[in-house]
Design a protein around this motif. Structure first.
Motif, short mmCIF file in Angstrom:
data_model
loop_
_atom_site.label_atom_id
_atom_site.label_comp_id
_atom_site.label_asym_id
_atom_site.label_seq_id
_atom_site.Cartn_x
_atom_site.Cartn_y
_atom_site.Cartn_z
N ASP A 30 81.69 90.93 116.10
CA ASP A 30 82.45 92.07 116.58
C ASP A 30 83.89 91.64 116.84
O ASP A 30 84.24 90.48 116.68
CB ASP A 30 81.81 92.62 117.85
N LEU A 31 84.71 92.57 117.24
CA LEU A 31 86.11 92.25 117.55
C LEU A 31 86.18 91.38 118.81
O LEU A 31 85.37 91.53 119.72
CB LEU A 31 86.90 93.54 117.78
N PRO A 32 87.16 90.48 118.86
CA PRO A 32 87.29 89.62 120.05
C PRO A 32 87.67 90.42 121.29
O PRO A 32 88.34 91.44 121.22
CB PRO A 32 88.40 88.65 119.68
N ILE A 33 87.21 89.92 122.45
CA ILE A 33 87.56 90.52 123.74
C ILE A 33 88.22 89.43 124.57
O ILE A 33 87.66 88.35 124.78
CB ILE A 33 86.30 91.04 124.46
N LEU A 34 89.44 89.70 125.01
CA LEU A 34 90.22 88.76 125.82
C LEU A 34 90.34 87.40 125.13
O LEU A 34 90.24 86.35 125.76
CB LEU A 34 89.60 88.60 127.21
N GLY A 35 90.50 87.42 123.82
CA GLY A 35 90.69 86.20 123.06
C GLY A 35 89.41 85.42 122.77
O GLY A 35 89.47 84.33 122.23
N ARG A 36 88.26 85.96 123.13
CA ARG A 36 86.99 85.27 122.90
C ARG A 36 86.20 85.96 121.80
O ARG A 36 86.17 87.19 121.72
CB ARG A 36 86.16 85.24 124.18
N ALA A 37 85.58 85.16 120.96
CA ALA A 37 84.77 85.70 119.87
C ALA A 37 83.54 86.41 120.45
O ALA A 37 82.97 85.97 121.45
CB ALA A 37 84.33 84.58 118.94
N VAL A 38 83.16 87.50 119.81
CA VAL A 38 82.01 88.28 120.25
C VAL A 38 80.99 88.33 119.12
O VAL A 38 81.31 88.68 117.99
CB VAL A 38 82.42 89.72 120.66
N ARG A 39 79.77 87.96 119.43
CA ARG A 39 78.66 88.03 118.48
C ARG A 39 77.56 88.85 119.13
O ARG A 39 77.20 88.64 120.29
CB ARG A 39 78.10 86.64 118.16
N LEU A 40 77.02 89.80 118.38
CA LEU A 40 75.94 90.65 118.88
C LEU A 40 74.65 90.29 118.15
O LEU A 40 74.63 90.22 116.93
CB LEU A 40 76.27 92.13 118.63
N ARG A 41 73.61 90.05 118.90
CA ARG A 41 72.30 89.81 118.30
C ARG A 41 71.53 91.11 118.34
O ARG A 41 71.29 91.67 119.42
CB ARG A 41 71.56 88.72 119.04
N VAL A 42 71.13 91.62 117.17
CA VAL A 42 70.51 92.93 117.05
C VAL A 42 69.12 92.76 116.44
O VAL A 42 68.96 92.07 115.43
CB VAL A 42 71.36 93.85 116.15
#
Length: 53
Positions: A30-42
């Motif tokens: 997903d798009l980064p939040i506050l400069g941190r990478a975001v990964r979603l486990r679905v």
């Protein structure tokens, strides 16, 4: 986790299906939040549709 009391629907014909073929887990970037990478486990549920196969 998919809702245990709701029947899933077929991705092809959109009819509800009572049988689950398998579960598989996917990781989505997903798009980064506050400069941190975001990964979603679905967790996905594949269904066995009587009409579409």
């Amino acid at each position: 986790m998919p809702h245990p009391t709701r029947f899933p629907s077929c991705g092809g014909c959109q009819k509800t299906c009572s049988s689950t073929h398998e579960y598989c887990e996917r990781t989505v970037r997903d798009l980064p939040i506050l400069g941190r990478a975001v990964r979603l486990r679905v967790l996905l549920r594949r269904v066995g549709c009587r009409d579409c196969g």
